[in-house]
Design a protein around this motif. Structure first.
Motif, mmCIF file in Angstrom:
data_model
loop_
_atom_site.group_PDB
_atom_site.id
_atom_site.type_symbol
_atom_site.label_atom_id
_atom_site.label_comp_id
_atom_site.label_asym_id
_atom_site.label_seq_id
_atom_site.Cartn_x
_atom_site.Cartn_y
_atom_site.Cartn_z
ATOM 1 N N LYS A 1 0.831 -1.210 0.000
ATOM 2 C CA LYS A 1 0.000 0.000 0.000
ATOM 3 C C LYS A 1 0.863 1.257 0.000
ATOM 4 O O LYS A 1 0.613 2.201 -0.743
ATOM 5 N N THR A 2 1.894 1.265 0.848
ATOM 6 C CA THR A 2 2.793 2.415 0.906
ATOM 7 C C THR A 2 3.522 2.605 -0.419
ATOM 8 O O THR A 2 3.667 3.729 -0.901
ATOM 9 N N GLY A 3 3.962 1.512 -0.989
ATOM 10 C CA GLY A 3 4.646 1.578 -2.282
ATOM 11 C C GLY A 3 3.743 2.123 -3.372
ATOM 12 O O GLY A 3 4.178 2.936 -4.208
ATOM 13 N N ILE B 1 1.209 4.166 -3.001
ATOM 14 C CA ILE B 1 1.020 5.595 -2.768
ATOM 15 C C ILE B 1 2.254 6.382 -3.204
ATOM 16 O O ILE B 1 2.146 7.404 -3.893
ATOM 17 N N ILE B 2 3.430 5.908 -2.839
ATOM 18 C CA ILE B 2 4.678 6.594 -3.203
ATOM 19 C C ILE B 2 4.849 6.622 -4.716
ATOM 20 O O ILE B 2 5.192 7.670 -5.295
ATOM 21 N N ILE B 3 4.605 5.506 -5.379
ATOM 22 C CA ILE B 3 4.740 5.462 -6.834
ATOM 23 C C ILE B 3 3.720 6.384 -7.497
ATOM 24 O O ILE B 3 4.032 7.072 -8.474
ATOM 25 N N VAL C 1 2.486 9.167 -6.260
ATOM 26 C CA VAL C 1 2.963 10.550 -6.082
ATOM 27 C C VAL C 1 4.119 10.839 -7.038
ATOM 28 O O VAL C 1 4.176 11.914 -7.656
ATOM 29 N N ILE C 2 5.036 9.883 -7.181
ATOM 30 C CA ILE C 2 6.172 10.065 -8.094
ATOM 31 C C ILE C 2 5.680 10.225 -9.529
ATOM 32 O O ILE C 2 6.161 11.101 -10.265
ATOM 33 N N ILE D 1 -2.595 6.091 -6.052
ATOM 34 C CA ILE D 1 -2.727 6.636 -4.697
ATOM 35 C C ILE D 1 -4.025 6.148 -4.058
ATOM 36 O O ILE D 1 -4.040 5.728 -2.895
#
Length: 127
Positions: free
Chosen positions: A9-11, A13-15, A17-18, A48
């Motif tokens: 899940k964190t990955g 979201i980070i991807i 945003v990137i 996200i």
């Protein structure tokens, strides 16, 4: 210990945003056309949402750590290739637009020259 679902899940979201930030920067630098930038922004937003909304990410609990790593590696390669392809398409599209403008200007210049040539021929026939 952190569960694979939280990592996934964190990955996501980070991807997401990137992807959104990179699309914005590439569009600002005129490397990416508006249409393609909007599509990438939607993809980033979808990633996200997938990572942040539990209803969309319930499948993350079913994955093993090795699968998550493989998905991120394959996904990163696919995204990188897709970005390169979109940049090339945008570049060709912009060059095509530029060529169309140059052809239009040349056609306009050609019409002016033909008018002048007709006027010169009329003057020659009168004399």
């Amino acid at each position: 210990m952190i569960s694979t679902a939280i990592i996934m899940k964190t990955g996501l979201i980070i991807i997401g945003v990137i992807i959104m930030a990179l699309s914005f920067v590439l569009h600002a630098k005129r490397k990416l056309t508006v249409n393609l930038a909007v599509v990438w922004e939607f993809l980033g937003f979808a990633l996200i949402l997938t990572g942040a909304v539990p209803a969309f990410s319930s499948w993350c609990h079913l994955l093993a750590k090795g699968t998550v790593i493989a998905m991120f590696v394959i996904g990163a390669i696919a995204l990188w290739g897709s970005y390169i392809l979109c940049i090339l398409i945008s570049n060709l599209s912009m060059k095509n637009q530029e060529l169309a403008m140059q052809v239009s200007l040349l056609n306009q210049e050609n019409e002016m020259m033909l008018r002048e040539l007709k006027e010169m021929r009329k003057k020659d026939h009168k004399e």
